[in-house]
Design a protein around this motif. Structure first.
Motif: not given
Ligand SMILES: *Cc1c(COP(=O)(O)O)cnc(C)c1O
Length: 224
Positions: A10, A13-14, A158, A162, A192, A196-198, A201-202
């Protein structure tokens, strides 16, 4: 995968753009220790009593975040040490947080929970309620509003998730551009979770709240 590896993944990637709240509800102390040893310093809990118990036995440089629905009569137990309350969902609660903040001689950072999901059961302010609250903001001396929190609908869709995050981000930007009182600063956007955190983050999240993807599935003791 060990907790240590997960924390490392994490943080790689963050890369500082967004911080990880390790959601440790229901998890035993040993697992929190393991995450702490791997460098994790922000933990999220959703029950007052559990958070208090963990606070007392773990190192004092941990930031404790309340992420679950908070009853007004329980604010007093966490006011002396809580670092951020993500789940402020009524003016009545804010008023109580202010009162207990005063007693504890703390200015308590809070996020307004915004209702973005297409579900009946979620807590939070509507966009309109949040706007009204911040345009006619009571002078709470011991509360600082530092942003917004939201939970997307529990769904596999998704695009829907979003879109819900986009709605929250848009409100965040709109409020940020407003002439806000000094006790209100729009800097944190808590959205997130494991599933669904990806996407979050986007879409501009600054705080993701991740439990099971970090610690593994929760074993609720009173579930058969
Ligand atoms: C439990 C919880 C989370 C973490 O859920 P996971 O799916 O385990 O990541 C995040 N936010 C809130 C408000 C929660 O109650």
């Amino acid at each position: 995968m060990s907790i240590k590896n997960n924390i490392q993944l994490f943080s790689d990637s963050l890369q500082g753009a967004c911080r990880l709240v390790a959601v440790s509800k229901v998890q035993p102390i040993e697992k929190l220790h393991e995450a702490y040893e791997a460098g994790q310093r922000i933990f999220g809990e959703n029950k007052v009593q559990e958070m208090e118990q963990k606070y007392h036995v773990l190192p004092k440089d941990i930031e404790w975040h309340m992420i679950g629905h908070l009853q007004t009569n329980k604010v007093k137990y966490i006011a002396p040490f809580v670092s951020l309350i993500h789940s402020v969902d009524s003016v009545k609660l804010l008023d109580e947080i202010n009162k207990q903040g005063k007693k504890a001689n703390q200015i308590i950072p809070c996020l307004l929970q915004i209702y973005i999901a297409n579900e009946e059961t979620k807590f939070g302010f509507s966009e309109e309620e949040a706007l009204n609250l911040l345009t006619d903001y009571p002078s709470f001396s011991n509360v600082q509003i530092v942003g917004l929190m939201g939970m997307a609908t529990f769904t596999d869709n998704q695009e829907q998730i979003r879109n819900e995050f986009k709605v929250l981000k848009k409100l965040f930007e709109r409020l940020k551009a407003m002439n806000l009182p000094p006790q209100v600063v729009m800097k944190e956007l808590s959205m997130g979770m494991s599933a669904d955190y990806k996407i979050a983050v986007e879409e501009g999240s600054t705080l993701i709240r991740v439990g099971s993807a970090l610690f593994g599935e929760r074993n609720y003791p009173n579930k058969i």
